[in-house]
Scaffold this motif. Structure first.
Motif, PDB file in Angstrom:
ATOM      1  N   UNK A 530       4.113   2.340   5.538  1.00  0.00           N
ATOM      2  CA  UNK A 530       5.332   1.638   5.957  1.00  0.00           C
ATOM      3  C   UNK A 530       5.036   0.268   6.544  1.00  0.00           C
ATOM      4  N   UNK A 531       3.797   0.059   6.994  1.00  0.00           N
ATOM      5  CA  UNK A 531       3.405  -1.246   7.543  1.00  0.00           C
ATOM      6  C   UNK A 531       3.320  -2.313   6.457  1.00  0.00           C
ATOM      7  N   UNK A 532       3.211  -1.893   5.197  1.00  0.00           N
ATOM      8  CA  UNK A 532       3.120  -2.816   4.062  1.00  0.00           C
ATOM      9  C   UNK A 532       4.409  -2.668   3.255  1.00  0.00           C
ATOM     10  N   UNK A 533       5.327  -3.594   3.450  1.00  0.00           N
ATOM     11  CA  UNK A 533       6.668  -3.445   2.866  1.00  0.00           C
ATOM     12  C   UNK A 533       6.628  -3.360   1.344  1.00  0.00           C
ATOM     13  N   UNK A 534       5.803  -4.180   0.719  1.00  0.00           N
ATOM     14  CA  UNK A 534       5.755  -4.186  -0.746  1.00  0.00           C
ATOM     15  C   UNK A 534       5.246  -2.855  -1.290  1.00  0.00           C
TER      16      UNK A 534
END
Length: 880
Positions: A530-534
């Motif tokens: 979830x920390x990496x939106x893409x």
């Protein structure tokens, strides 16, 4: 002391009573002053002269009682002796007896009384900790990570701590145990404090404890911080430097140098490790009692070889591995490291593509496994062997490779529950060969490689990269299974190939299962990143798509809903809204589907996906009985929508759905068949040559045939001659066109084996045989009826095992009766009755039977007349 006090007190009481030396002529002055007692015969002494006697007797009695009470009537427990006995039992390893002694001492209420309370209590705490320490460590395997063991170890440490606080000076043996316990509890600073308390003559023991502390420190899941480990090593080396035993000192220095090298190699600093060892080995070699005996240096040569190997110099690594191999005993466990190293050198020098190198490496790994089965390096040997075997072309030895990898993973999970760098190696190996298997379309092999890693994640989360790899492979396996199912589709089989419905069904089930598994893995990956939106968005979308393909509608609805609700600015959100509407419709939630699809068309009318939403929306309307809204939605597509052309899939679907809608409506209102003919005729002209053309032709032919009912209703009324002629001509044209279309359907579908037809095509083929004859029957006239009888006969023969054959026999009866040939009709009627008796009643519940109300009405009408005709003939012949 107690007896002297009593004697002193007794002497004091004697002097007060007047007895003793003074009374026997001690102090003459005192006697002279006394008045002589009037003693003589016949005289009683006065009370004032004799009162002291009873008082004296009473005092002597009280003194005797006091003395008897103050003197012990038995000796107290010998606690010091009991503690000595317990210590001796512990030294002898008699743990059960020592436990009993400790319990006995603790049960004595007087144990903590007296002047030696603190001293005895401290020794008791020490001995009790000694006993518990020995009890824990005598087990064959101690899992220091388990809660019960850690609780027990903490009790050991607390006991030693209590002993020291009570002033007990712990002996060296207890100090060692205390330090080891603290090290196991990872209380390193306190452990060091205790190690420092060991006396100077215990230098070797201090070094040994430091070494154990370092080994445990380096073996922790975090690997320990480099700064702390270096500080411990420095202290260890300082202790070792003061050791007087030259051989023991050299052995410890070799160990320390090997550990330093190992840490550098693990950190990827192979060159630095090689330089350090190149300096250290000559220094240690010069200290050997016999410089020609290098066996003690063998571990350093192995470490030097591993350093060169890590630095990418396999040839140099091979030189030092072989030098070490020449120094060590063949049975020495160190040789397992050498064999594993030589196996890796072979593949590093020549590459896994070299079959000779693979063979030699396999030999080294197999020897390591055979000769050192219990050695920790067997894990490395299994990993190396798995690597070599998996590299065989086209997965020829994949099963063997998978078995070796599985063994290595199981050992890592069971025997090395804490962090181990070989876990990373196992994961990398599985992913590397999994990617190669994917390139070779061996998707199931790739999946097996990743699934075999599952035991490594039993106690913790699966790494995101592994989750993504598993999801991708599951998806590819599912796609491969779908391709297999497509090849097994009866419509696509080549001539001579026999279809296998079971195999196709199995392939479809397997595809759905793997799509669903892929969805779960993608979803888990999305939740982990979830920390990496893409990446989160990509995996959430992939999860929804996979659940959709698996037809796992509840999961698809949930994930599409999450995507729509949480990813407001994602370009795929509108597409997700459309897919959500379709999933809701497929899951039997048409009202919710209508809500989502209408919002899509309302809020995003110009979106490309909006043109695809009309047909699902129309179907949702139809499923809840809102047929008028369904019709208007479809008409919006095929009439005046600016963005939808006849070439688009949406136009085709809408046109066909509209034709079907009017076809259904015609069953209640025959006038609607005219609208069905208009739409289906356009569909046949546009798409009749594509797959599914036979279906469109059947629906058009059926609409043409059934539309005659509305024409007949109109013809039954009074009409102008011209109008009647037009209607009769239109009736004939529709029936003729329907006959041609039914014949085409028969030809197209008849080219395929029955087993290759899907259920709808089978019904269309069977009914086309009967409906073609029906068109001739409905046109009337002797010639048409004769042709109809011929077609009905062929249909009855073609479908003799199906109830449809009875319909054909009934129509033959009806046709003969229409022609007035009652003799032939009676024969056909008998055949029909015989067939009717053979067909089970439940067979007529088949909704696909081509049995219309008119068929039954004609049959019943003509059956009655034939029965009456048969009775009249019997009377004429005189039959009774």
């Amino acid at each position: 002391m107690v007896e002297s006090d009593i004697e002193a007190e007794s002497a004091e009481l004697d002097s007060e009573s007047g007895e003793g030396p003074a009374g026997e002529g001690g102090d003459p002055g005192e006697t002279a002053e006394r008045e002589p007692l009037p003693m003589g015969p016949g005289r009683e002494p006065a009370w004032s002269q004799v009162w002291q006697l009873p008082v004296l007797v009473l005092g002597i009695g009280l003194l005797a009682i006091g003395v008897s009470l103050s003197l012990p009537n038995h000796e107290g427990p010998d606690f010091d002796g009991a503690l000595d006995s317990t210590a001796a039992l512990l030294d002898a390893g008699r743990l059960e007896e020592s436990e009993a002694e400790l319990d006995k001492i603790a049960a004595e209420p007087e144990f903590l009384a007296g002047e030696k309370t603190a001293e005895r209590h401290g020794r008791f705490e020490q001995l009790r900790s000694d006993w518990l320490y020995l009890t824990i460590l005598r087990r064959p395997y101690v899992d220091v990570e388990s809660e019960p063991v850690r609780t027990a170890l903490q009790r050991v440490a607390d006991g030693y701590d209590a002993a020291q606080r009570l002033g007990r000076f712990l002996p060296a043996r207890s100090l060692r145990r205390y330090a080891e316990t603290l090290a196991l509890l990872q209380q390193d600073d306190r452990a060091l404090e205790i190690i420092h308390q060991l006396p100077e003559q215990e230098r070797a023991q201090r070094a040994s404890l430091l070494r154990g502390l370092i080994e445990r420190f380096a073996d922790r899941p975090s690997g320990g911080s480099d700064e702390a480990l270096i500080e411990l090593l420095r202290e260890f080396e300082s202790e070792v430097a003061g050791m007087t035993d030259r051989n023991a000192r050299t052995a410890q220095e070799v160990w320390a140098a090997s550990l330093r090298a190992h840490r550098l190699i693990e950190a990827g600093a192979g060159d630095e490790a090689a330089r350090m060892l190149a300096r250290r080995i000559p220094v240690l070699g010069a200290r050997l009692p016999d410089p020609t005996d290098e066996r003690v240096l063998a571990p350093l040569y192995v470490s030097l070889a591993e350093a060169h190997q890590q630095a990418g110099r396999p040839s140099d690594a091979g030189v030092y591995f072989r030098r070490a191999d020449a120094l060590i005993d063949p049975a020495d466990d160190l040789r397992a490291r050498v064999l594993v190293g030589l196996g890796h050198v072979e593949t590093l020098e020549s590459g896994l593509a070299d079959s000779g190198a693979r063979g030699r490496a396999e030999g080294f790994f197999n020897i390591a496994l055979r000769d050192f089965p219990g050695n920790d390096r067997t894990i490395d040997a299994r990993l190396g062997l798995a690597d070599v075997l998996a590299a065989e072309p086209s997965g020829q030895r994949f099963a063997e490779a998978l078995a070796r990898l599985e063994e290595a993973v199981r050992s890592l999970a069971d025997e090395r529950p804490t962090w181990d760098p070989r876990r990373v190696q196992a994961i990398a190996l599985a992913r590397r060969h999994g990617e190669r298997a994917m390139e070779e379309d061996r998707f199931k092999d790739a999946l097996s490689l990743l699934q075999v890693l599952d035991p490594l994640y039993a106690e913790g989360p699966t790494p995101p990269e592994v989750l993504q790899g598993l999801a991708t492979v599951h998806e590819r396996v599912a796609e491969q299974s779908l391709e297999t199912a497509d090849r097994l589709d009866p419509a696509r089989l080549e001539a001579g190939q026999r279809p296998s419905p079971e195999a196709r069904s199995m392939a479809l089930r397997e595809a759905a299962s793997h799509f669903e598994a892929a969805g779960r893995r993608y979803l888990e990956h999305a939740e982990r990143v979830t920390f990496d939106d893409a990446r989160h968005g990509d995996s959430l979308w992939a999860a929804a798509r996979c659940f959709d393909k698996a037809r796992a509608w509840p999961e698809a609805i949930r994930v599409y809903g999450d995507f729509v609700d949480t990813r407001r600015h994602d370009d795929r959100r509108v597409r997700a809204l459309f897919a959500l509407g379709k999933a809701l419709l497929a899951d039997g939630q048409p009202d919710s589907a209508i809500e989502r699809l209408e919002s899509l068309l309302r809020d995003h009318p110009s979106a490309p996906v909006a043109t695809e939403a009309y047909v699902p929306l129309a179907r949702a309307f139809a499923s809840v009985g809102r047929e008028a809204e369904s019709e208007q939605t479809l008409l919006a597509v095929v009439t005046d929508h600016p963005a939808i052309t006849p070439e688009s899939p949406s136009y085709r679907e809408a046109l066909v759905d509209l034709g079907r809608l009017y076809h259904r409506r015609g069953e209640g209102d025959p006038r609607a068949f005219a609208q069905a003919i208009e739409r289906l005729d356009e569909a046949v002209r546009r798409y009749g040559q594509d797959d599914g053309g036979a279906r469109l032709r059947f629906l058009l032919a059926d609409s043409l045939r059934k539309s005659v009912g509305a024409l007949d209703d109109e013809l039954s009324a009074e009409l102008p001659p011209r109008r009647r002629s037009e209607l009769q001509q239109l009736r004939t044209e529709r029936l003729s066109e329907a006959r041609v279309l039914f014949a085409q359907v028969k030809t197209e579908l008849g080219r395929k084996e029955l087993a290759r037809l899907d259920p709808d095509e089978l019904v269309y083929l069977r009914n086309s045989h009967l409906y073609e004859a029906d068109t001739l029957y409905d046109m009337g006239g002797v010639s048409n009826l004769q042709m109809a009888v011929d077609l009905y006969g062929r249909a009855a023969s073609r479908w003799s095992s199906h109830p449809a054959s009875l319909v054909a026999q009934m129509q033959i009866v009806n046709a003969y009766c229409e022609m007035g040939d009652f003799t032939a009709a009676q024969a056909a009627h008998g055949n029909a009755l015989s067939m009717l008796e053979r067909i089970p009643e439940e067979a007529f519940a088949d909704p696909s039977l081509p049995m219309t109300r008119k068929h039954w009405e004609d049959w019943l009408r003509w059956s009655g007349e034939l029965n009456l005709l048969g009775s009249q003939s019997a009377i004429t012949r005189g039959d009774s």
